[in-house]
Design a protein around this motif. Sequence first.
Motif, PDB file in Angstrom:
ATOM      1  N   ASP A 141       0.853  -1.181   0.000  1.00  0.00           N
ATOM      2  CA  ASP A 141       0.000   0.000   0.000  1.00  0.00           C
ATOM      3  C   ASP A 141       0.893   1.236   0.000  1.00  0.00           C
TER       4      ASP A 141
ATOM      5  N   LYS B  78     -12.000   3.328  -0.895  1.00  0.00           N
ATOM      6  CA  LYS B  78     -11.169   2.129  -0.791  1.00  0.00           C
ATOM      7  C   LYS B  78     -10.198   2.068  -1.964  1.00  0.00           C
ATOM      8  N   ILE B  79      -9.114   1.337  -1.745  1.00  0.00           N
ATOM      9  CA  ILE B  79      -8.157   1.081  -2.809  1.00  0.00           C
ATOM     10  C   ILE B  79      -8.685  -0.101  -3.605  1.00  0.00           C
TER      11      ILE B  79
ATOM     12  N   VAL C 260      -1.914   4.026  -7.660  1.00  0.00           N
ATOM     13  CA  VAL C 260      -2.940   3.517  -6.750  1.00  0.00           C
ATOM     14  C   VAL C 260      -4.274   4.064  -7.245  1.00  0.00           C
ATOM     15  N   THR C 261      -5.255   3.175  -7.368  1.00  0.00           N
ATOM     16  CA  THR C 261      -6.596   3.583  -7.785  1.00  0.00           C
ATOM     17  C   THR C 261      -7.521   3.524  -6.577  1.00  0.00           C
ATOM     18  N   TYR C 262      -8.066   4.674  -6.257  1.00  0.00           N
ATOM     19  CA  TYR C 262      -9.037   4.778  -5.170  1.00  0.00           C
ATOM     20  C   TYR C 262     -10.432   4.852  -5.774  1.00  0.00           C
TER      21      TYR C 262
ATOM     22  N   ALA D  92      -0.370   8.409   0.998  1.00  0.00           N
ATOM     23  CA  ALA D  92      -1.831   8.375   1.130  1.00  0.00           C
ATOM     24  C   ALA D  92      -2.361   9.757   1.507  1.00  0.00           C
TER      25      ALA D  92
ATOM     26  N   LYS E 227      -3.649  -1.470  -7.552  1.00  0.00           N
ATOM     27  CA  LYS E 227      -2.292  -0.945  -7.408  1.00  0.00           C
ATOM     28  C   LYS E 227      -1.484  -1.508  -8.572  1.00  0.00           C
TER      29      LYS E 227
END
Length: 147
Positions: free
Chosen positions: A31, A90-91, A108-110, A37, A94
């Motif tokens: 992560d 949420k993630i 990273v895709t949220y 983040a 990745k």
Amino acid sequence: MLKRNYVLLASVLALSGCDKLGQQAMNALPDPSASQAQAAQGAYDDLRAQNFDQLMTRLEPELQAKFDGNEKQMHKFARGLPKAEYKTKKIVAKNMVKSTGQPSKYTVTYEYAYEKNLVQYDVSFDQAGGSDKIRDLSVSVFGESIK
């Protein structure tokens, strides 16, 4: 009939296997760090608030140069983001890309879920746990049109 049921069962098992492989691949990448983040969330909030001066401080110089002088376009883009509070975040993916002659890119895709919209937010850094300067970002809004 029995043959069709076997084909259907095989298809379901194959698809569930793909989902598990995809989840394992995503879990193989770490992560983002706490500072990454925080930078990702800050940039998203800056976009929603149309606080472009603050947004620019979160970006790598190459991305700053790309956005510099496009404030009108950025305002138009930012107006399309939901202003309401999101219900969940949420993630969902990745990805790490390394290619010869190009800087590495950890994306990273949220997924932000709102009452009537879903936002997919892709944010890229140099590597997982690396710099908290954003290398690239992309936002897609799905659902009811925002006015």
